[in-house]
Every structure is written in C-alpha cells, then in structure tokens.
Design a protein around this motif. Structure first.
Motif, short mmCIF file in Angstrom:
data_model
loop_
_atom_site.label_atom_id
_atom_site.label_comp_id
_atom_site.label_asym_id
_atom_site.label_seq_id
_atom_site.Cartn_x
_atom_site.Cartn_y
_atom_site.Cartn_z
N GLN A 93 0.83 -1.13 -0.08
CA GLN A 93 0.01 -0.07 0.05
C GLN A 93 0.81 1.41 0.09
O GLN A 93 0.48 2.11 -0.52
N GLU A 96 2.21 2.00 -3.38
CA GLU A 96 1.30 2.61 -4.12
C GLU A 96 1.02 4.32 -3.86
O GLU A 96 0.71 4.94 -4.75
N ASP A 181 6.13 0.40 -13.09
CA ASP A 181 5.05 0.69 -12.42
C ASP A 181 5.54 -0.08 -11.00
O ASP A 181 5.67 -1.01 -10.87
N ALA A 183 4.26 -0.30 -7.82
CA ALA A 183 3.35 -1.24 -7.24
C ALA A 183 3.56 -2.55 -7.82
O ALA A 183 3.66 -3.58 -7.14
#
Length: 201
Positions: A93, A96, A181, A183
């Motif tokens: 989390q 992100e 990316d 995450a």
C-alpha cells in the motif's frame, strides 16, 4: 519568566515548526525537490527567511525534518487499523501511495544520494533510518515467512535486499514513470520471496 510563559512559548514554537513543515510539503508537492527554497517556504508561512532559519538552520535540515515527519505519518496511517507491526500488505500500500507524491519521493532519493558524503546534514537520519528498517523488515519477514525464505535465505539476509528493491524501484520510477510501475513490480518481487508462512529451503 514563569513556567506558564515558558510552556506557552514552547507550544508556539511547536506550532510554528509544524506550520513550516506543512508549507515545505506543499512547496515540494508543487515544485519538486529542486524547486524548494527557504525563501518560498518562509513566505508561505508568513515569516522571514532568518526567522525560518531559527527553526531549521539549512534547507537540508528542513528537508530531513519533512522526511522524519513523513515517516511518522506513514506509520500512524498504515498501523491505524490496530496492527502492532508492519506487514507486507502495508508495504504494498505504501508503494502505491508513494506513486501519488513524487515530490517527497524525489526529496528522499536525492537526499539519500547526497547523504553518503561526509558531514552531510542528512547522513545521520539515513544511517539510523536504514538500521531501523533492516530490523523492522527482518521481523516482518520472519512473521510472514518463518525462519527461511526462498533459496534458504534468512530474514536477516533478505531485509537489506527488500530495502534495495524499494529504493531502486523509486529511482527507476522517478527517472521513467511511464515505463516503471512501482506497485506492480514490488508485488512481483514479493512473489519471489516464497509462500507466506513457508520454510523454503
């Protein structure tokens, strides 16, 4: 000066310090690491630059304080559900979330690189932060995977590698966010560690 007066001044100083940190976060979010100046932060708070220097003697000291505050906020936010320790899901989390605040991530990466030089104001912060992170991630990995992870490595061996992945992904993302990316890549790395609760060897 009475004790009450001293206490009142301490409260005022704490409030002013918090206002400066809040203004610094705003400037970082708007302009990025290179766009932060003591003058811009002071103006936003409504004080002079010498007044700001009373609380933070340099730009580097101010930015380190921003990172320290960020660490406290992140810990409070991700452990708010009642958990007493970090889990891999919290880290996922956090990765992100970091993708939504490039200015702060940029500040962290830039200061981390600069801190390897002798006498840098951020050096102590990063030495302590990485030492604490290795200890906490060792505990996290042991709780998630047991005494052995994929390849027979111990949590103590894997913790520095986990930090390296987190920081390395941030650097790649800052340089080319369209290609990396964070995450998804971090989740791919977690999958390589082995099944949770396992004793892979």
């Amino acid at each position: 000066m009475t004790q009450g007066q001293r206490g009142g001044r301490a409260v005022q100083a704490a409030e002013r310090r918090a206002a400066i940190l809040a203004a610094a976060r705003e400037v970082i979010a708007e302009r990025g690491y290179r766009g932060v100046s003591l003058g811009a932060v002071a103006e936003r708070v409504g004080i002079t630059q010498p007044g700001l220097l009373h609380y933070f003697p340099s730009k580097e000291h101010l930015l380190v304080a921003v990172l320290e505050a960020r660490d406290r906020w992140d810990t409070a936010a991700f452990l708010a559900g009642g958990s007493q320790s970090w889990r891999l899901s919290h880290l996922e989390q956090l990765v992100e979330y970091n993708a939504t605040r490039p200015g702060v991530v940029q500040t962290f990466a830039a200061l981390a690189g600069e801190s390897v030089t002798g006498g840098h104001p951020a050096r102590e912060y990063f030495v302590e932060r990485y030492a604490q992170a290795r200890g906490r991630l060792t505990e996290l990995l042991r709780a998630e995977f047991g005494e052995r992870l994929a390849g027979g490595r111990t949590p103590e061996q894997v913790a520095p590698l986990l930090i390296a992945v987190l920081d390395g992904l941030q650097t790649q993302w800052l340089l080319d966010p369209e290609a990396v990316d964070m995450a998804a890549s971090f989740q791919d790395f977690v999958a390589l560690l082995g099944p949770a609760g396992g004793t892979a060897d």
